[in-house]
Motif scaffolding. Structure first.
Motif, PDB file in Angstrom:
ATOM      1  N   LYS A  28       3.779   9.345 -10.289  1.00  0.00           N
ATOM      2  CA  LYS A  28       3.370   9.115 -11.670  1.00  0.00           C
ATOM      3  C   LYS A  28       2.330  10.127 -12.137  1.00  0.00           C
ATOM      4  O   LYS A  28       2.427  10.696 -13.232  1.00  0.00           O
ATOM      5  CB  LYS A  28       2.820   7.686 -11.814  1.00  0.00           C
ATOM      6  CG  LYS A  28       2.216   7.364 -13.171  1.00  0.00           C
ATOM      7  CD  LYS A  28       3.265   7.375 -14.269  1.00  0.00           C
ATOM      8  CE  LYS A  28       2.654   6.932 -15.594  1.00  0.00           C
ATOM      9  NZ  LYS A  28       3.637   6.990 -16.693  1.00  0.00           N
ATOM     10  N   THR A  29       1.305  10.375 -11.324  1.00  0.00           N
ATOM     11  CA  THR A  29       0.199  11.240 -11.740  1.00  0.00           C
ATOM     12  C   THR A  29       0.317  12.658 -11.200  1.00  0.00           C
ATOM     13  O   THR A  29      -0.266  13.575 -11.763  1.00  0.00           O
ATOM     14  CB  THR A  29      -1.135  10.638 -11.282  1.00  0.00           C
ATOM     15  OG1 THR A  29      -1.132  10.520  -9.850  1.00  0.00           O
ATOM     16  CG2 THR A  29      -1.337   9.252 -11.883  1.00  0.00           C
ATOM     17  N   TYR A  30       1.031  12.848 -10.091  1.00  0.00           N
ATOM     18  CA  TYR A  30       1.257  14.133  -9.433  1.00  0.00           C
ATOM     19  C   TYR A  30      -0.052  14.908  -9.245  1.00  0.00           C
ATOM     20  O   TYR A  30      -0.208  16.028  -9.739  1.00  0.00           O
ATOM     21  CB  TYR A  30       2.262  14.972 -10.215  1.00  0.00           C
ATOM     22  CG  TYR A  30       2.846  16.118  -9.416  1.00  0.00           C
ATOM     23  CD1 TYR A  30       3.216  15.951  -8.083  1.00  0.00           C
ATOM     24  CD2 TYR A  30       3.036  17.372  -9.980  1.00  0.00           C
ATOM     25  CE1 TYR A  30       3.761  16.987  -7.357  1.00  0.00           C
ATOM     26  CE2 TYR A  30       3.580  18.415  -9.247  1.00  0.00           C
ATOM     27  CZ  TYR A  30       3.936  18.214  -7.939  1.00  0.00           C
ATOM     28  OH  TYR A  30       4.464  19.262  -7.203  1.00  0.00           O
ATOM     29  N   TYR A  76       7.075  10.255 -15.239  1.00  0.00           N
ATOM     30  CA  TYR A  76       6.568  10.631 -13.923  1.00  0.00           C
ATOM     31  C   TYR A  76       6.257  12.125 -13.946  1.00  0.00           C
ATOM     32  O   TYR A  76       7.146  12.965 -14.060  1.00  0.00           O
ATOM     33  CB  TYR A  76       7.603  10.298 -12.846  1.00  0.00           C
ATOM     34  CG  TYR A  76       7.985   8.840 -12.866  1.00  0.00           C
ATOM     35  CD1 TYR A  76       7.212   7.895 -12.190  1.00  0.00           C
ATOM     36  CD2 TYR A  76       9.078   8.391 -13.599  1.00  0.00           C
ATOM     37  CE1 TYR A  76       7.533   6.544 -12.231  1.00  0.00           C
ATOM     38  CE2 TYR A  76       9.410   7.051 -13.649  1.00  0.00           C
ATOM     39  CZ  TYR A  76       8.629   6.137 -12.963  1.00  0.00           C
ATOM     40  OH  TYR A  76       8.944   4.797 -13.019  1.00  0.00           O
ATOM     41  N   ASP A 126       0.827  -1.209   0.000  1.00  0.00           N
ATOM     42  CA  ASP A 126       0.000   0.000   0.000  1.00  0.00           C
ATOM     43  C   ASP A 126       0.858   1.255   0.000  1.00  0.00           C
ATOM     44  O   ASP A 126       0.567   2.229  -0.696  1.00  0.00           O
ATOM     45  CB  ASP A 126      -0.928   0.006   1.213  1.00  0.00           C
ATOM     46  CG  ASP A 126      -1.967  -1.094   1.161  1.00  0.00           C
ATOM     47  OD1 ASP A 126      -2.385  -1.438   0.041  1.00  0.00           O
ATOM     48  OD2 ASP A 126      -2.343  -1.601   2.227  1.00  0.00           O
ATOM     49  N   LEU A 163       4.327   5.760  -5.491  1.00  0.00           N
ATOM     50  CA  LEU A 163       4.537   5.649  -6.938  1.00  0.00           C
ATOM     51  C   LEU A 163       3.379   6.282  -7.710  1.00  0.00           C
ATOM     52  O   LEU A 163       3.596   6.915  -8.749  1.00  0.00           O
ATOM     53  CB  LEU A 163       4.718   4.184  -7.347  1.00  0.00           C
ATOM     54  CG  LEU A 163       6.003   3.505  -6.874  1.00  0.00           C
ATOM     55  CD1 LEU A 163       6.057   2.080  -7.396  1.00  0.00           C
ATOM     56  CD2 LEU A 163       7.241   4.276  -7.335  1.00  0.00           C
ATOM     57  N   ASN A 164       2.180   6.104  -7.216  1.00  0.00           N
ATOM     58  CA  ASN A 164       1.016   6.720  -7.853  1.00  0.00           C
ATOM     59  C   ASN A 164       1.106   8.236  -7.777  1.00  0.00           C
ATOM     60  O   ASN A 164       0.756   8.943  -8.725  1.00  0.00           O
ATOM     61  CB  ASN A 164      -0.267   6.224  -7.190  1.00  0.00           C
ATOM     62  CG  ASN A 164      -1.509   6.674  -7.927  1.00  0.00           C
ATOM     63  OD1 ASN A 164      -1.468   7.011  -9.109  1.00  0.00           O
ATOM     64  ND2 ASN A 164      -2.629   6.699  -7.223  1.00  0.00           N
ATOM     65  N   TYR A 165       1.576   8.745  -6.638  1.00  0.00           N
ATOM     66  CA  TYR A 165       1.733  10.197  -6.490  1.00  0.00           C
ATOM     67  C   TYR A 165       2.769  10.731  -7.468  1.00  0.00           C
ATOM     68  O   TYR A 165       2.565  11.760  -8.114  1.00  0.00           O
ATOM     69  CB  TYR A 165       2.136  10.530  -5.054  1.00  0.00           C
ATOM     70  CG  TYR A 165       2.354  12.003  -4.821  1.00  0.00           C
ATOM     71  CD1 TYR A 165       1.281  12.883  -4.707  1.00  0.00           C
ATOM     72  CD2 TYR A 165       3.639  12.520  -4.712  1.00  0.00           C
ATOM     73  CE1 TYR A 165       1.475  14.241  -4.500  1.00  0.00           C
ATOM     74  CE2 TYR A 165       3.850  13.871  -4.501  1.00  0.00           C
ATOM     75  CZ  TYR A 165       2.768  14.726  -4.395  1.00  0.00           C
ATOM     76  OH  TYR A 165       2.973  16.066  -4.195  1.00  0.00           O
ATOM     77  N   LEU A 199       2.478   1.654  -3.495  1.00  0.00           N
ATOM     78  CA  LEU A 199       1.481   2.133  -4.455  1.00  0.00           C
ATOM     79  C   LEU A 199       1.178   3.607  -4.220  1.00  0.00           C
ATOM     80  O   LEU A 199       1.041   4.384  -5.177  1.00  0.00           O
ATOM     81  CB  LEU A 199       0.207   1.301  -4.345  1.00  0.00           C
ATOM     82  CG  LEU A 199      -0.949   1.726  -5.258  1.00  0.00           C
ATOM     83  CD1 LEU A 199      -0.566   1.585  -6.726  1.00  0.00           C
ATOM     84  CD2 LEU A 199      -2.207   0.926  -4.951  1.00  0.00           C
ATOM     85  N   PHE A 200       1.096   4.001  -2.966  1.00  0.00           N
ATOM     86  CA  PHE A 200       0.791   5.386  -2.627  1.00  0.00           C
ATOM     87  C   PHE A 200       1.833   6.343  -3.201  1.00  0.00           C
ATOM     88  O   PHE A 200       1.486   7.324  -3.871  1.00  0.00           O
ATOM     89  CB  PHE A 200       0.717   5.521  -1.098  1.00  0.00           C
ATOM     90  CG  PHE A 200       0.540   6.930  -0.609  1.00  0.00           C
ATOM     91  CD1 PHE A 200      -0.720   7.472  -0.476  1.00  0.00           C
ATOM     92  CD2 PHE A 200       1.641   7.718  -0.280  1.00  0.00           C
ATOM     93  CE1 PHE A 200      -0.897   8.778  -0.022  1.00  0.00           C
ATOM     94  CE2 PHE A 200       1.483   9.022   0.172  1.00  0.00           C
ATOM     95  CZ  PHE A 200       0.212   9.551   0.301  1.00  0.00           C
ATOM     96  N   TYR A 243      -7.021   7.824  -0.681  1.00  0.00           N
ATOM     97  CA  TYR A 243      -6.490   6.836   0.258  1.00  0.00           C
ATOM     98  C   TYR A 243      -7.109   6.972   1.649  1.00  0.00           C
ATOM     99  O   TYR A 243      -6.604   6.379   2.601  1.00  0.00           O
ATOM    100  CB  TYR A 243      -4.967   6.944   0.342  1.00  0.00           C
ATOM    101  CG  TYR A 243      -4.280   6.408  -0.892  1.00  0.00           C
ATOM    102  CD1 TYR A 243      -3.857   5.080  -0.957  1.00  0.00           C
ATOM    103  CD2 TYR A 243      -4.066   7.210  -2.008  1.00  0.00           C
ATOM    104  CE1 TYR A 243      -3.237   4.577  -2.081  1.00  0.00           C
ATOM    105  CE2 TYR A 243      -3.454   6.722  -3.142  1.00  0.00           C
ATOM    106  CZ  TYR A 243      -3.047   5.401  -3.179  1.00  0.00           C
ATOM    107  OH  TYR A 243      -2.426   4.904  -4.301  1.00  0.00           O
ATOM    108  N   HIS A 257      -5.262  13.325  -3.616  1.00  0.00           N
ATOM    109  CA  HIS A 257      -4.533  12.078  -3.368  1.00  0.00           C
ATOM    110  C   HIS A 257      -4.868  11.534  -1.984  1.00  0.00           C
ATOM    111  O   HIS A 257      -5.038  10.318  -1.808  1.00  0.00           O
ATOM    112  CB  HIS A 257      -3.034  12.339  -3.498  1.00  0.00           C
ATOM    113  CG  HIS A 257      -2.217  11.099  -3.674  1.00  0.00           C
ATOM    114  ND1 HIS A 257      -2.414  10.213  -4.705  1.00  0.00           N
ATOM    115  CD2 HIS A 257      -1.194  10.576  -2.930  1.00  0.00           C
ATOM    116  CE1 HIS A 257      -1.557   9.206  -4.609  1.00  0.00           C
ATOM    117  NE2 HIS A 257      -0.803   9.405  -3.539  1.00  0.00           N
TER     118      HIS A 257
END
Length: 263
Positions: A27-29, A214, A17, A23-25, A20-21, A39, A35
């Protein structure tokens, strides 16, 4: 020094978790508010998690040997690694600063906005081997390369663009497109040579594009915490190098490199 343990009601209970938190931040910023909502936490908690997890991702990439060198003494490829290298500068947009002196310092005439700049050095498989310090966008590519002091193995070939005009390294062949003379035109042979060089130099554009997958280093950077702007770009370079280990294809060998050097 108390050991870490996740609370039962934690929004990020497992390592997966947390990974993912962050890397997702990167990648998508997104905005931290959105965000955090995704979560199930507050914006302040999301901010704390971001600044906690990003250095851990950076350290993990360092343990895997995927981070680029940052200092001249750390970038020492042996002569057995002689081959084709590329270097180029890349810029990232930031918000306009308040002080007039800083505005002028960070304003990039090329990008027509305020930016940060880094020089990157890659090898033939497109792995980023060296990353310069993060400086103001007004700094010239060649000047930044001279100040960084990086070297490549002797008997290597270093491909560069016109922004490094006059940059030389001892024992290294420089591959650079020929500039059009003022008030004149290039001959047909020079135009063909420039196109062939551009076909080689596209590799560093692909590498920089791989880092800027990213969006945190592609979109306008909103975070002003000291050291964050440099750390996040270094981490994205490490993620790019890590991803190349699993790429199912490779560039074809360049068979006409010696002809370009002799021409």
């Amino acid at each position: 020094n108390r050991s870490y343990s996740a609370y039962k009601n934690s929004s990020l209970p497992t390592l997966e978790d947390k990974l993912l938190f962050i890397l997702n931040y990167m990648k998508t910023y997104p905005l931290q508010e959105s965000h955090a909502q995704a979560y199930g936490m507050q914006q302040s908690q999301a901010c704390q998690w971001i600044h906690l997890l990003l250095p851990l991702v950076n350290q993990s990439l360092a343990d895997c040997g995927e981070l680029p060198a940052r200092k001249e003494e750390d970038f020492n490829p042996g002569e057995d690694e002689a081959g084709l290298f590329f270097h180029d500068g890349t810029e990232r947009p930031i918000n306009r600063l308040q002080e007039p002196e800083e505005q002028e310092l960070y304003y990039s005439g090329k990008q027509k906005r305020h930016t940060l700049k880094n020089d990157v050095v890659i090898d033939e498989p497109c792995k980023i081997r060296f990353l310069s310090d993060t400086v103001e966008g007004r700094r010239n590519d060649k000047r930044l390369a001279d100040e960084s002091g990086y070297r490549v193995p002797k008997n290597s070939v270093l491909a560069q663009d016109a922004g490094f005009q006059g940059f030389q390294l001892e024992g290294v062949a420089i591959l650079q497109p020929k500039k059009k003379p003022r008030g004149g035109e290039l001959c047909y042979a020079d135009k063909v040579r420039n196109r062939l060089i551009s076909g080689i130099r596209v590799r560093i554009e692909h590498a920089i594009g791989g880092v800027k997958r990213y969006r945190i280093v592609k979109d306008k950077l909103r975070n002003w915490q000291p050291g964050f702007r440099d750390l996040v770009f270094e981490t994205c370079c490490g993620l790019h190098n890590f991803r190349l280990n699993f790429r199912p294809w490779h560039y074809k060998p360049i068979t006409y490199l010696n002809c370009l050097l002799k021409s």
